[in-house]
Scaffold this active site. Structure first.
Site, PDB file in Angstrom:
ATOM      1  N   LYS A  61      89.519  36.667  35.903  1.00  0.00           N
ATOM      2  CA  LYS A  61      88.645  35.826  36.724  1.00  0.00           C
ATOM      3  C   LYS A  61      88.117  34.619  35.947  1.00  0.00           C
ATOM      4  O   LYS A  61      87.705  33.625  36.544  1.00  0.00           O
ATOM      5  CB  LYS A  61      87.524  36.659  37.303  1.00  0.00           C
ATOM      6  CG  LYS A  61      88.090  37.675  38.289  1.00  0.00           C
ATOM      7  CD  LYS A  61      87.057  38.467  39.003  1.00  0.00           C
ATOM      8  CE  LYS A  61      87.661  39.302  40.113  1.00  0.00           C
ATOM      9  NZ  LYS A  61      88.355  40.512  39.628  1.00  0.00           N
TER      10      LYS A  61
HETATM   11  C1  LIG Z   1      89.192  41.217  40.407  1.00  0.00           C
HETATM   12  C2  LIG Z   1      90.178  42.042  39.681  1.00  0.00           C
HETATM   13  C3  LIG Z   1      91.352  42.481  40.314  1.00  0.00           C
HETATM   14  C4  LIG Z   1      91.638  42.189  41.753  1.00  0.00           C
HETATM   15  O1  LIG Z   1      91.908  40.832  41.999  1.00  0.00           O
HETATM   16  P1  LIG Z   1      91.823  40.256  43.474  1.00  0.00           P
HETATM   17  O2  LIG Z   1      91.996  38.801  43.335  1.00  0.00           O
HETATM   18  O3  LIG Z   1      90.462  40.626  43.983  1.00  0.00           O
HETATM   19  O4  LIG Z   1      92.893  40.914  44.265  1.00  0.00           O
HETATM   20  C5  LIG Z   1      92.262  43.199  39.555  1.00  0.00           C
HETATM   21  N1  LIG Z   1      92.013  43.498  38.265  1.00  0.00           N
HETATM   22  C6  LIG Z   1      90.902  43.102  37.630  1.00  0.00           C
HETATM   23  C7  LIG Z   1      90.676  43.478  36.217  1.00  0.00           C
HETATM   24  C8  LIG Z   1      89.942  42.352  38.312  1.00  0.00           C
HETATM   25  O5  LIG Z   1      88.834  41.957  37.680  1.00  0.00           O
END
Ligand SMILES: *Cc1c(COP(=O)(O)O)cnc(C)c1O
Length: 489
Positions: free
Chosen positions: A109
């Site tokens: 993210k």
């Molecule tokens: C947020 C997250 C996901 C999921 O991603 P999305 O974009 O919500 O589908 C998967 N793995 C990790 C470690 C995350 O932080």
């Protein structure tokens, strides 16, 4: 021009869409012309990450000037990623792993949340406005968003995470967050409760008015914000360019991606990349036992009426994948009426069926995969034993499905790696050693056995001061927003 997924008449420029997050009718902002402009990959084989990002942003955020975009890119990516590469690609077994966790909070993210505050600052300065960011988090978004928005002028941020629903490391990362403009609340309930609460606040006219009187706009840093989605498109191209440059694929060859999925933001960004011309054969949508998307891609029926399970991949513990709405919009031929009907059915009955035509289109590009906790642990162990590479619990879900798929496919397969194993040490050590130790002991043990060093932001986290202790009920979320508006602006 952007518009709502639910109404052609609700429109916004990309700057407005970045500031607003969610459209006023509850829909998500989409560009109906997505796909009209393509990226010429050959021209970018020697590009830096920043140059590639610029080309993509110019298409997807058309009302930002080139200088504005360049400043945002430099501000976000020049110094924030350990090792300097935003997204290194590793060959592990029969798949390629795209490591997206080298940013400040060690989850993918960061790629979007280091740049979103820059997009917002640019958009705010033009309108002389202030913004309060509201974010529901299953663990990783909250920290990455706070880190990005910390002390950014004219902004504040309130984060809501499920009480006892995040890992110990994630909890410490959030409750030790510094910054005068930061508020963090644990909500009694799960992630969907927190997310629903935030969505309700966004469509609450009274709170909107309360904020407006102080010149404040409520906005979101969740992946429903187009400013989150757009930066994620870049690394799909980046992975492809690397594969071409190191001779693994020929320019034009199709590849497939496997994506650990929760809110469907990451995999949707891949779909955008495909629309911009990236040669992709399949997207493998990898879920843990909260397998609502697995069933959806199998049957065309989205049905959230099912028990919610807490797993060792908590950032994927989601039953309402908000960004799927954008895919439905595009798959229905940019039809906002149909998309609105699906969403209404979801709100009223907790489910909808997309019909045979859309189902057939989905089948051409998407495959669902599912893995339970025991299989995830076994995958981490097997991968470590065979290659020495240590997967985190989210990446392992996708890795397992990807490597099974790759055994029977001719094209190259890339799995996105969404978190550092150091973020989830307890489960990772349990997988490798078969031992159950507390999270901090496990972190030390992981530092011992992993060839790759632990990022300093995690190695000293245990001893940092806890700054946020609030635990609230779901229906107290509204009140905390008002308090934040009073205190921060
Ligand atoms: C947020 C997250 C996901 C999921 O991603 P999305 O974009 O919500 O589908 C998967 N793995 C990790 C470690 C995350 O932080």
């Amino acid at each position: 021009m952007y518009q709502s997924t639910r109404n052609d008449k609700t429109t916004a420029t990309s700057k407005e869409a970045v500031l607003q997050g969610l459209a006023s009718d509850g829909g998500l902002f989409v560009d109906p012309e997505l796909g009209c402009f393509k990226i010429d990959i050959e021209k970018h084989l020697k590009s830096t990450y920043g140059e590639l990002a610029l080309a993509i942003f110019k298409i997807l955020l058309p009302d930002f000037t080139e200088t504005e975009l360049k400043d945002c890119i430099d501000g976000a990516y020049i110094n924030s990623f350990e090792g300097g590469d935003v997204a290194p690609l590793m060959k592990v077994g029969n798949v390629h792993v795209l490591e997206l966790f080298h940013g400040p909070t060690c989850a993918f993210k960061d790629v979007a949340l280091t740049i979103l505050p820059h997009f917002m600052s640019v958009a705010l300065s033009q309108k002389q406005q202030k913004a309060l960011i509201l974010t529901a988090t299953s663990g990783d978004t909250g920290k990455a968003a706070m880190n990005g928005f910390m002390d950014v002028p004219n902004t504040g941020i309130c984060v809501y995470y499920p009480h006892n629903g995040v890992s110990q490391v994630q909890y410490m990362q959030m409750c030790t967050q510094k910054g005068k403009n930061v508020r963090v609340h644990a909500v009694e309930g799960n992630f969907d409760d927190a997310q629903r609460g935030v969505k309700e606040i966004f469509t609450d006219p009274e709170i909107e008015e309360y904020a407006r009187l102080k010149g404040v706009k409520l906005s979101s840093a969740n992946s429903i914000n187009i400013g989150r989605l757009v930066p994620q498109v870049v690394y799909y191209f980046w992975a492809y360019i690397k594969l071409v440059n190191n001779g693994e694929v020929k320019l034009g060859d199709e590849i497939s991606f496997s994506v650990p999925t929760g809110n469907f933001g990451d995999v949707l960004a891949g779909f955008y990349a495909k629309k911009l011309g990236l040669p992709v054969k399949k997207f493998i949508v990898a879920s843990n036992v909260n397998d609502v998307l697995y069933d959806f891609f199998k049957t065309g029926i989205y049905d959230k009426n099912r028990p919610f399970a807490k797993t060792i991949s908590p950032s994927m513990d989601i039953l309402v994948s908000s960004n799927l709405e954008r895919l439905l919009f595009y798959m229905s031929g940019n039809n906002a009426d149909i998309t609105a009907e699906f969403m209404q059915s979801l709100a009223e009955n907790g489910k909808y069926f997309v019909g045979n035509d859309i189902k057939a289109k989905l089948d051409e590009l998407f495959i669902g995969g599912v893995t339970n906790d025991a299989e995830t642990l076994a995958t981490i162990k097997k991968c470590y034993d065979e290659t020495g590479y240590i997967l985190d619990t989210h990446t392992a879900v996708s890795f397992k499905i990807a490597s099974e798929y790759a055994t029977n496919s001719t094209e190259k397969v890339v799995t996105l790696s969404t978190a550092s194993p150091y973020k989830f040490p307890q489960a990772v050590i349990n997988a490798i050693d078969g031992e159950k130790m507390d999270e901090w002991e496990a972190l030390s043990r992981l530092i011992e056995i992993n060839e790759k060093p632990c990022p300093t932001s995690l190695s000293d986290i245990k001893s940092q001061e806890i700054l946020h202790k609030s635990i609230i009920d779901k229906d107290e979320m509204r009140a905390t927003v008002k308090v934040a508006i009073d205190q921060l602006f």
